[in-house]
Design an enzyme around this catalytic site. Structure first.
Site, mmCIF file in Angstrom:
data_model
loop_
_atom_site.group_PDB
_atom_site.id
_atom_site.type_symbol
_atom_site.label_atom_id
_atom_site.label_comp_id
_atom_site.label_asym_id
_atom_site.label_seq_id
_atom_site.Cartn_x
_atom_site.Cartn_y
_atom_site.Cartn_z
ATOM 1 N N LYS A 72 81.166 49.827 72.780
ATOM 2 C CA LYS A 72 82.606 49.818 72.512
ATOM 3 C C LYS A 72 82.854 50.532 71.202
ATOM 4 O O LYS A 72 82.245 50.222 70.181
ATOM 5 C CB LYS A 72 83.130 48.373 72.414
ATOM 6 N N GLN A 91 79.927 50.438 63.931
ATOM 7 C CA GLN A 91 80.556 49.718 65.034
ATOM 8 C C GLN A 91 79.665 48.598 65.570
ATOM 9 O O GLN A 91 80.168 47.582 66.052
ATOM 10 C CB GLN A 91 80.888 50.703 66.158
ATOM 11 N N LYS A 103 80.396 45.683 63.162
ATOM 12 C CA LYS A 103 81.803 45.310 63.263
ATOM 13 C C LYS A 103 82.059 44.545 64.557
ATOM 14 O O LYS A 103 82.688 43.472 64.556
ATOM 15 C CB LYS A 103 82.670 46.577 63.234
ATOM 16 N N LYS A 162 80.360 55.182 69.638
ATOM 17 C CA LYS A 162 81.442 56.000 69.091
ATOM 18 C C LYS A 162 81.342 57.387 69.710
ATOM 19 O O LYS A 162 80.288 57.803 70.198
ATOM 20 C CB LYS A 162 81.318 56.103 67.573
ATOM 21 N N GLY A 168 90.789 54.777 71.143
ATOM 22 C CA GLY A 168 91.269 55.843 70.277
ATOM 23 C C GLY A 168 90.715 55.723 68.866
ATOM 24 O O GLY A 168 90.137 54.709 68.476
ATOM 25 N N ASP A 169 90.884 56.772 68.096
ATOM 26 C CA ASP A 169 90.536 56.807 66.680
ATOM 27 C C ASP A 169 91.397 57.916 66.091
ATOM 28 O O ASP A 169 92.440 58.274 66.677
ATOM 29 C CB ASP A 169 89.021 57.067 66.498
ATOM 30 N N THR A 214 94.614 47.377 64.011
ATOM 31 C CA THR A 214 93.731 47.681 62.877
ATOM 32 C C THR A 214 94.455 47.444 61.560
ATOM 33 O O THR A 214 93.917 46.795 60.643
ATOM 34 C CB THR A 214 93.220 49.121 62.957
ATOM 35 N N ASN A 274 98.254 55.990 62.111
ATOM 36 C CA ASN A 274 98.463 54.711 62.782
ATOM 37 C C ASN A 274 98.085 53.520 61.906
ATOM 38 O O ASN A 274 98.857 52.557 61.767
ATOM 39 C CB ASN A 274 97.644 54.710 64.080
ATOM 40 N N SER A 313 91.084 45.496 71.270
ATOM 41 C CA SER A 313 90.536 46.263 72.393
ATOM 42 C C SER A 313 89.732 45.359 73.319
ATOM 43 O O SER A 313 89.821 45.455 74.547
ATOM 44 C CB SER A 313 89.644 47.401 71.879
#
Length: 451
Positions: free
Chosen positions: A95, A116, A119, A131, A170-171, A215, A246, A383
C-alpha cells in the site's frame, strides 16, 4: 547482544544498503534514519536480529521499472519512466501512493516505499509498504494529455496490482483526476469492477469521505497530541505551513477548525505570510480551481498578506511548524531559525521534509518532533478504511471516517510515546515510531519464515 554490538551490526547493514543501491541518497537517508535507532530493540529482543530480518526489510520484495509512451496534444510521442517498488507485504497487501513529478527516480521511490513499511505498520490496519510513480509532470498539461499518460501508465501497471496484492493511491501530482483515469483504464483492461485496487477514488464510485483531507487532518491531530503531552493546547497557536498542495490545504483547514491559525503557505517561487491567518476559501479557489500560485493569493488577499520571493518560510516566528511540501525542505539552518522564533513543536506533513541535521537541532533544543512515518499516516489510514469499505460494498459517513482517523492518530501517537519510554528514550518520537513499526513488521516476518 549488547547495544554496542547491535550498533556494529546495524552499521554493517547500512554499509551494504549503500553498496547495493548506489546513487540513491534519499533511500540511503531513509534507511540510516531507521537503522540508527534500532540498537535498543535488537539488544532487548535478540530473536529479531536473527534470520536476516533487518537485511530483508531493507531489500524490496519486488521492483518494477517500465517505459510509458504517450502522445501530447501536438501529436508528438513522449516517453517517461514508470516505477512501482513493492517493498514489504508481511502485514498485508502493498500500500502506497503514486507520485508524478520530474524528480521521481528509483531512489526516490525506494525511499518513499521504505518509509511506507513503518508508517503502514503503525496504523495497525493490516497493510504492507510500497510506492510508485513516474517522472511525468502533469503541471501545465491538458486533461487529454494527462488522460493519455495515465492510460499508458496503467496499461503496464495493471498486471502488478490488485486489491489483495498491491493497492496504489495518490501522492504529489496524482489527485482525483489522475486516479479516475487510472481506474478507468484498469477497469477497461481487466473487465472487472475491482473498487479496492486504487484508493483516493471519487465519492460516487467507491471513494471514501475524508480521504482527500486525511493526511493534512491527521498531521494536525498528531501535533495536537504532542502539544497535549507538553501541557499545552493547539487552539490559539500560530502555525507555519509549507507547501500549497493537498496536504497543506487541509492542514490549514483542520488548524482553523481546531482554533489554531495558519499564517503561511508556499510554493517553489516563494512564500506568503498572512498575519490575519490564511483565507482558506481564497487559497482553495486559486490552487484547486485556477491552478494558480501563492503569489496570486497575496495579490488578491490585500494588505494582511505579503509574498516573499525565494527565502524560507521557516524564518517566520511561530509556535508550531508543519512542513507539508516535499523531502528535505527544512535543513539545520531552518531549524535554528525556528528555535530562535520560539517554535514548540514540528510535525512532518510531507515525507521526510526535515533533514537529519535539522532533526538533531530540534531535539537538542527540546522541540517536540513528529516524524512523517507517524505524523502523516492519516492519509494511508483512511486509504485502508476505503479498502475496508470497498470490500464490504459500504459507504461510511464523513463523521465516522473522521472519528476513525482521530482514533488511529491518537493510537499512533501513544504507541510512539510508550515505545520510546519502554526503550529508554522518553519523548523521542523518531525512535518510538521506528521501533514500534519495526517490531510489528519483524514479528510477522519471523512467523512467516524465510520468504
Amino acid at each position: 547482544m549488547t547495544e554496542a554490538s547491535a550498533r556494529e551490526r546495524l552499521d554493517g547493514v547500512y554499509a551494504e544498503v549503500v553498496r547495493r543501491n548506489p546513487a540513491e541518497p534519499e533511500f540511503h537517508q531513509a534507511a540510516r534514519e531507521v537503522l540508527e535507532t534500532l540498537a535498543p530493540v535488537l539488544a532487548a529482543r535478540p530473536e529479531l536480529a536473527d534470520a536476516a530480518l533487518i537485511e530483508r526489510i531493507c531489500e524490496p520484495e519486488r521492483q518494477v521499472l517500465f517505459r510509458v509512451p504517450w502522445t501530447d496534444d501536438s501529436g508528438r510521442v513522449r516517453v517517461n519512466r514508470g516505477f512501482r517498488v513493492e517493498f514489504n507485504s508481511a502485514l498485508g497487501p502493498y500500500k502506497g501512493g503514486l507520485r508524478f513529478h520530474p524528480s521521481v527516480n528509483l531512489g526516490i521511490v525506494k525511499f518513499l516505499g521504505f518509509e511506507q513499511i513503518f508508517k503502514n505498520a503503525l496504523t495497525g490496519l493490516g497493510i504492507g509498504g510500497g510506492k510508485g510513480g513516474s517522472d511525468f509532470d502533469p503541471r501545465g498539461r491538458s486533461d487529454a494529455e494527462v488522460m493519455r499518460f495515465c492510460q499508458s501508465f496503467m496499461t503496464e501497471l495493471y498486471r502488478h496490482i490488485g486489491d489483495r496484492t498491491d493497492v496504489p493511491a495518490g501522492d504529489i501530482g496524482v489527485g482525483g483526476r489522475e486516479i479516475g483515469y487510472l481506474f478507468g483504464q484498469y477497469r477497461r483492461i481487466t473487465n472487472r469492477w475491482e473498487a479496492g485496487v486504487l484508493t483516493g477514488k471519487g465519492l460516487g464510485w467507491g471513494g471514501s469521505a475524508g480521504r482527500v483531507e486525511a493526511t493534512g487532518y491527521g498531521n494536525v491531530l498528531f501535533a495536537a497530541e504532542m502539544l497535549r503531552r507538553r501541557g499545552e493546547d493547539l487552539p490559539g497557536q500560530q502555525v507555519l505551513v509549507s507547501g500549497s498542495g493537498n496536504v497543506a490545504l487541509y492542514t490549514v483547514e483542520k488548524l482553523r477548525e481546531l482554533g489554531a491559525r495558519a499564517i503561511t503557505v508556499s510554493d517553489s517561487a516563494g512564500y506568503v505570510v498572512d498575519d490575519k491567518g490564511i483565507d482558506l476559501e481564497l487559497l482553495k479557489q486559486i490552487k484547486e480551481v485556477e491552478r494558480g500560485r501563492v503569489r496570486d493569493y497575496a495579490e488578491r488577499r490585500g494588505g494582511s498578506a505579503v509574498f516573499v520571493p525565494g527565502g524560507s518560510v521557516w524564518e517566520v516566528p511561530a509556535d508550531v511548524a508543519l512542513p507539508s511540501a516535499t523531502q528535505n525542505e527544512l535543513d539545520a539552518a531552518d531549524a535554528l531559525a525556528l528555535v530562535r522564533g520560539g517554535v514548540k513543536a514540528v510535525s512532518e506533513g510531507a515525507n521526510m521534509p526535515v533533514t537529519p541535521a535539522a532533526a538533531n537541532v530540534l531535539r537538542d533544543a527540546g522541540v517536540a518532533f513528529g516524524p512523517g512515518k507517524a505524523a502523516n499516516a492519516g492519509g494511508v489510514a483512511v486509504s485502508a478504511l476505503e479498502m475496508r469499505q470497498n470490500s464490504g460494498r459500504e459507504s461510511w459517513t464523513r463523521q465516522r471516517v473522521e472519528s476513525e482517523l482521530a482514533t488511529v492518530m491518537r493510537e499512533i501517537h501513544d504507541l510512539c510515546w510508550q515505545t520510546a519510554e519502554q526503550y529508554g528514550v522518553p519523548g523521542d518520537y523518531v525512535t518510538g515510531a521506528n521501533i514500534a513499526g519495526f517490531e510489528r513488521v519483524a514479528e510477522a516476518m519471523l512467523a512467516q519464515g524465510v520468504v
